[in-house]
Motif scaffolding. Structure first.
Motif, PDB file in Angstrom:
ATOM      1  N   ARG A 141       1.175  -8.276  -8.033  1.00  0.00           N
ATOM      2  CA  ARG A 141       1.231  -7.893  -9.758  1.00  0.00           C
ATOM      3  C   ARG A 141      -0.112  -7.658  -9.930  1.00  0.00           C
ATOM      4  O   ARG A 141      -0.593  -7.361 -11.106  1.00  0.00           O
ATOM      5  N   PHE A 142      -0.862  -8.968  -9.420  1.00  0.00           N
ATOM      6  CA  PHE A 142      -2.123  -8.564 -10.039  1.00  0.00           C
ATOM      7  C   PHE A 142      -2.971  -7.692 -10.008  1.00  0.00           C
ATOM      8  O   PHE A 142      -3.902  -7.189 -10.384  1.00  0.00           O
ATOM      9  N   ILE A 143      -2.731  -7.401  -8.704  1.00  0.00           N
ATOM     10  CA  ILE A 143      -3.718  -5.932  -8.395  1.00  0.00           C
ATOM     11  C   ILE A 143      -2.794  -4.699  -8.921  1.00  0.00           C
ATOM     12  O   ILE A 143      -3.465  -3.503  -9.451  1.00  0.00           O
ATOM     13  N   VAL A 169      -0.386  10.893 -13.085  1.00  0.00           N
ATOM     14  CA  VAL A 169       0.868  10.553 -12.218  1.00  0.00           C
ATOM     15  C   VAL A 169       0.682   8.885 -11.972  1.00  0.00           C
ATOM     16  O   VAL A 169       1.595   7.983 -11.910  1.00  0.00           O
ATOM     17  N   PHE A 170      -0.833   8.414 -11.743  1.00  0.00           N
ATOM     18  CA  PHE A 170      -1.391   7.583 -10.719  1.00  0.00           C
ATOM     19  C   PHE A 170      -0.589   6.195 -12.002  1.00  0.00           C
ATOM     20  O   PHE A 170       0.042   5.056 -11.732  1.00  0.00           O
ATOM     21  N   PHE A 171      -1.725   6.488 -13.174  1.00  0.00           N
ATOM     22  CA  PHE A 171      -1.587   5.678 -14.243  1.00  0.00           C
ATOM     23  C   PHE A 171      -0.238   5.388 -14.417  1.00  0.00           C
ATOM     24  O   PHE A 171      -0.169   3.922 -14.680  1.00  0.00           O
ATOM     25  N   GLY A 172       0.959   6.728 -14.314  1.00  0.00           N
ATOM     26  CA  GLY A 172       2.146   5.849 -15.157  1.00  0.00           C
ATOM     27  C   GLY A 172       3.404   5.624 -13.652  1.00  0.00           C
ATOM     28  O   GLY A 172       3.630   4.590 -13.880  1.00  0.00           O
ATOM     29  N   TRP A 173       2.680   5.418 -12.803  1.00  0.00           N
ATOM     30  CA  TRP A 173       2.891   4.865 -11.354  1.00  0.00           C
ATOM     31  C   TRP A 173       2.835   3.266 -11.545  1.00  0.00           C
ATOM     32  O   TRP A 173       3.660   2.411 -11.514  1.00  0.00           O
ATOM     33  N   THR A 174       1.315   2.980 -11.510  1.00  0.00           N
ATOM     34  CA  THR A 174       0.911   1.941 -11.641  1.00  0.00           C
ATOM     35  C   THR A 174       1.131   0.647 -12.596  1.00  0.00           C
ATOM     36  O   THR A 174       2.012  -0.057 -12.917  1.00  0.00           O
ATOM     37  N   GLY A 175       1.950   1.761 -13.481  1.00  0.00           N
ATOM     38  CA  GLY A 175       2.195   0.771 -14.667  1.00  0.00           C
ATOM     39  C   GLY A 175       3.867   0.280 -15.221  1.00  0.00           C
ATOM     40  O   GLY A 175       3.692  -0.789 -15.188  1.00  0.00           O
ATOM     41  N   ILE A 176       4.985   0.995 -14.146  1.00  0.00           N
ATOM     42  CA  ILE A 176       5.833   0.871 -13.530  1.00  0.00           C
ATOM     43  C   ILE A 176       5.531  -0.444 -12.330  1.00  0.00           C
ATOM     44  O   ILE A 176       6.818  -1.158 -12.933  1.00  0.00           O
ATOM     45  N   LEU A 177       5.287  -0.666 -11.488  1.00  0.00           N
ATOM     46  CA  LEU A 177       5.039  -1.156 -10.716  1.00  0.00           C
ATOM     47  C   LEU A 177       4.336  -2.518 -11.122  1.00  0.00           C
ATOM     48  O   LEU A 177       4.940  -3.549 -11.069  1.00  0.00           O
ATOM     49  N   THR A 178       3.225  -2.811 -12.415  1.00  0.00           N
ATOM     50  CA  THR A 178       2.712  -4.132 -12.979  1.00  0.00           C
ATOM     51  C   THR A 178       4.050  -4.379 -13.802  1.00  0.00           C
ATOM     52  O   THR A 178       4.382  -5.624 -13.606  1.00  0.00           O
ATOM     53  N   LEU A 179       4.820  -3.438 -14.170  1.00  0.00           N
ATOM     54  CA  LEU A 179       6.106  -4.603 -15.328  1.00  0.00           C
ATOM     55  C   LEU A 179       6.345  -4.434 -14.837  1.00  0.00           C
ATOM     56  O   LEU A 179       7.656  -6.088 -14.907  1.00  0.00           O
ATOM     57  N   LEU A 180       6.961  -4.575 -13.327  1.00  0.00           N
ATOM     58  CA  LEU A 180       7.589  -4.674 -12.563  1.00  0.00           C
ATOM     59  C   LEU A 180       8.196  -5.945 -11.592  1.00  0.00           C
ATOM     60  O   LEU A 180       8.641  -6.640 -11.356  1.00  0.00           O
ATOM     61  N   GLY A 181       6.617  -6.122 -11.950  1.00  0.00           N
ATOM     62  CA  GLY A 181       5.863  -7.313 -11.470  1.00  0.00           C
ATOM     63  C   GLY A 181       5.858  -8.913 -11.886  1.00  0.00           C
ATOM     64  O   GLY A 181       6.611  -9.611 -11.703  1.00  0.00           O
ATOM     65  N   VAL A 182       5.618  -7.626 -13.401  1.00  0.00           N
ATOM     66  CA  VAL A 182       5.071  -9.048 -13.973  1.00  0.00           C
ATOM     67  C   VAL A 182       6.357  -9.783 -15.337  1.00  0.00           C
ATOM     68  O   VAL A 182       6.530 -10.801 -15.357  1.00  0.00           O
ATOM     69  N   GLY A 183       7.078  -8.602 -15.320  1.00  0.00           N
ATOM     70  CA  GLY A 183       9.011  -8.039 -15.387  1.00  0.00           C
ATOM     71  C   GLY A 183       9.537  -9.993 -14.654  1.00  0.00           C
ATOM     72  O   GLY A 183       9.982 -10.506 -15.202  1.00  0.00           O
ATOM     73  N   GLN A 184       9.334 -10.188 -13.588  1.00  0.00           N
ATOM     74  CA  GLN A 184      10.149 -10.730 -12.527  1.00  0.00           C
ATOM     75  C   GLN A 184       9.571 -12.521 -13.434  1.00  0.00           C
ATOM     76  O   GLN A 184      10.950 -13.628 -13.372  1.00  0.00           O
ATOM     77  N   LEU A 185       8.595 -12.712 -13.607  1.00  0.00           N
ATOM     78  CA  LEU A 185       8.051 -13.967 -13.882  1.00  0.00           C
ATOM     79  C   LEU A 185       8.639 -14.743 -15.548  1.00  0.00           C
ATOM     80  O   LEU A 185       8.641 -15.359 -15.842  1.00  0.00           O
ATOM     81  N   TYR A 186       8.203 -12.717 -16.509  1.00  0.00           N
ATOM     82  CA  TYR A 186       8.218 -13.741 -18.007  1.00  0.00           C
ATOM     83  C   TYR A 186       9.314 -13.200 -18.675  1.00  0.00           C
ATOM     84  O   TYR A 186       9.561 -13.310 -20.149  1.00  0.00           O
ATOM     85  N   GLY A 226       0.251  -1.752  -0.098  1.00  0.00           N
ATOM     86  CA  GLY A 226      -0.104   0.312  -0.326  1.00  0.00           C
ATOM     87  C   GLY A 226       0.390   1.118   0.059  1.00  0.00           C
ATOM     88  O   GLY A 226       0.299   2.631  -0.182  1.00  0.00           O
ATOM     89  N   MET A 227       2.066   1.192   0.887  1.00  0.00           N
ATOM     90  CA  MET A 227       3.066   2.452   0.926  1.00  0.00           C
ATOM     91  C   MET A 227       3.351   2.570  -0.681  1.00  0.00           C
ATOM     92  O   MET A 227       3.640   4.044  -0.608  1.00  0.00           O
ATOM     93  N   LEU A 228       3.723   1.857  -0.795  1.00  0.00           N
ATOM     94  CA  LEU A 228       4.505   1.524  -2.475  1.00  0.00           C
ATOM     95  C   LEU A 228       3.511   2.289  -3.546  1.00  0.00           C
ATOM     96  O   LEU A 228       3.812   2.635  -4.445  1.00  0.00           O
ATOM     97  N   ILE A 229       2.404   2.023  -3.637  1.00  0.00           N
ATOM     98  CA  ILE A 229       1.220   2.473  -4.711  1.00  0.00           C
ATOM     99  C   ILE A 229       1.100   3.679  -4.233  1.00  0.00           C
ATOM    100  O   ILE A 229       0.760   5.074  -5.165  1.00  0.00           O
ATOM    101  N   LEU A 230       0.865   4.308  -2.762  1.00  0.00           N
ATOM    102  CA  LEU A 230       1.146   5.584  -2.733  1.00  0.00           C
ATOM    103  C   LEU A 230       2.427   6.625  -3.295  1.00  0.00           C
ATOM    104  O   LEU A 230       2.085   8.059  -2.892  1.00  0.00           O
TER     105      LEU A 230
END
Length: 358
Positions: free
Chosen positions: A229-231, A262-279, A179-183
């Motif tokens: 990553r799914f969140i 800004v929120f859209f761009g930030w969640t995109g970064i978190l998503t890519l770092l989370g998903v990127g570790q797997l794929y 949650g802190m990472l999202i904020l």
């Protein structure tokens, strides 16, 4: 330390995405929306470029911060500064002097009906009053602003890191909850207004660089991003849909829109770092090639694309064919130029190419 190949892969994939992104700019939301050539507004192209822009450049600054964490474990401060100067500052100066004027020459012809010589336009490049975009001619750093910003931010961050190591040597930042990472998008939003030059904020990108260095490089944090990553993906898809629709078709140009951007761009970064570790955590000859070539490709691609686009727009074919021709031909020509200049001593350094890399 085991190399995180998904970080390298995210970088070169984001840079290759610039070919379709900048091609789509040719059909963006209006003649004065910003590019060196323009055809007409196409809603799909407009929506596509709007959906890509908020996260791909911010991702590159985060990745640069993460990479610097690993680089400074193996390099002295002096080695780091010399390396960044060769990779960023020298190509920036060379590119502004010799690559960017090619694009403003095309812009002068396309928008202003310029009929003079290239040499006279080169003089105009340095003397004409301009808004620093260069979209209608005149001086601009063009896409090479990224190199200049990254160099300046790297030097500022190096100073910050040295002060932190002396004053707060036991700084611990790996306890952040998800949650802190999202904020963290909130301080990024606030920093957006610090040294914002033409819509590109040194404050915002410094914040992202340092966030990459201190927080998103920590293994505990990366594991959280993979776990949730799914969140992150859900938040990203909701925000990308809302922002793209409201910006393109709702004409949203207010503070709420900036926050959503800004929120859209930030969640995109978190998503890519989370998903990127797997794929994306793989290493092949192709990925190694583009990992080494990504920065030179960035430097070369846009002048090539603008020239190809200028002639492609004269062809009596549909948008789809024009788009594919511009994106594919400019990609091919960029790779050819990269291969040629990479084999020329001293010239290769001007394009940020390390000839020691095989």
């Amino acid at each position: 330390m085991e190399r995180k190949h998904y970080i390298d892969n995210l970088r070169w994939i984001a840079i290759l995405l610039l070919f379709p992104f900048h091609t789509a700019q040719i059909w963006n939301g209006g003649e004065y929306s910003g590019f060196y050539i323009w055809s007409h507004t196409n809603n799909f192209m407009y929506a596509f470029s709007t959906a890509v822009y908020p996260w791909y450049m911010t991702l590159l600054f985060v990745i640069a911060g993460i990479s610097s964490k690993y680089a400074l474990k193996k390099r002295t401060n002096k080695q780091f500064i010399v390396e960044r100067s060769k990779k960023l500052l020298i190509p920036f100066v060379f590119g502004v002097l010799f690559l960017v004027p090619v694009m403003t020459y095309i812009a002068e012809i396309f928008f202003n009906g310029y009929t003079g010589s290239y040499i006279n336009q080169y003089i105009l490049f340095f003397t004409k009053e301009t808004d620093l975009t260069g979209y209608k001619g005149g001086f601009t750093p063009a896409h090479l602003w990224f190199l200049l910003y990254l160099f300046v931010i790297s030097m500022i961050a190096l100073l910050v890191i040295q002060i932190q190591r002396k004053r707060f040597p036991k700084l611990c930042v790996d306890k952040f909850s998800y949650g802190m990472l999202i904020l963290l998008f909130i301080p990024e939003w606030l920093m957006l207004y610090v040294l914002n030059i033409g819509g590109k904020s040194i404050g915002q990108f410094l914040m992202l660089y340092l966030t990459g260095y201190y927080i998103l490089s920590e293994e505990n944090i990366l594991q959280k991003l993979k776990q949730y990553r799914f969140i992150s993906l859900g938040l990203f898809l909701i925000s990308v849909s809302a922002y793209t629709y409201l910006y393109c078709f709702g004409n949203m140009r207010n503070e709420l829109g900036t926050g959503l951007f800004v929120f859209f761009g930030w969640t995109g970064i978190l998503t890519l770092l989370g998903v990127g570790q797997l794929y994306l955590n793989f290493h092949t000859k192709l990925s190694e090639y583009f990992s080494h070539a990504s920065f030179p490709i960035y430097i070369i691609h846009q002048p090539v694309l603008v020239v190809v686009g200028f002639f492609a727009l004269k062809m009596s074919v549909g948008i789809t064919i024009q788009f594919l021709l511009i994106a594919l031909l400019s990609f091919t020509a960029t790779i050819v130029i990269y291969e040629v200049v990479g084999r020329i001593p001293y010239v290769s350094m001007l394009f940020g190419i390390d000839r020691r890399v095989k």
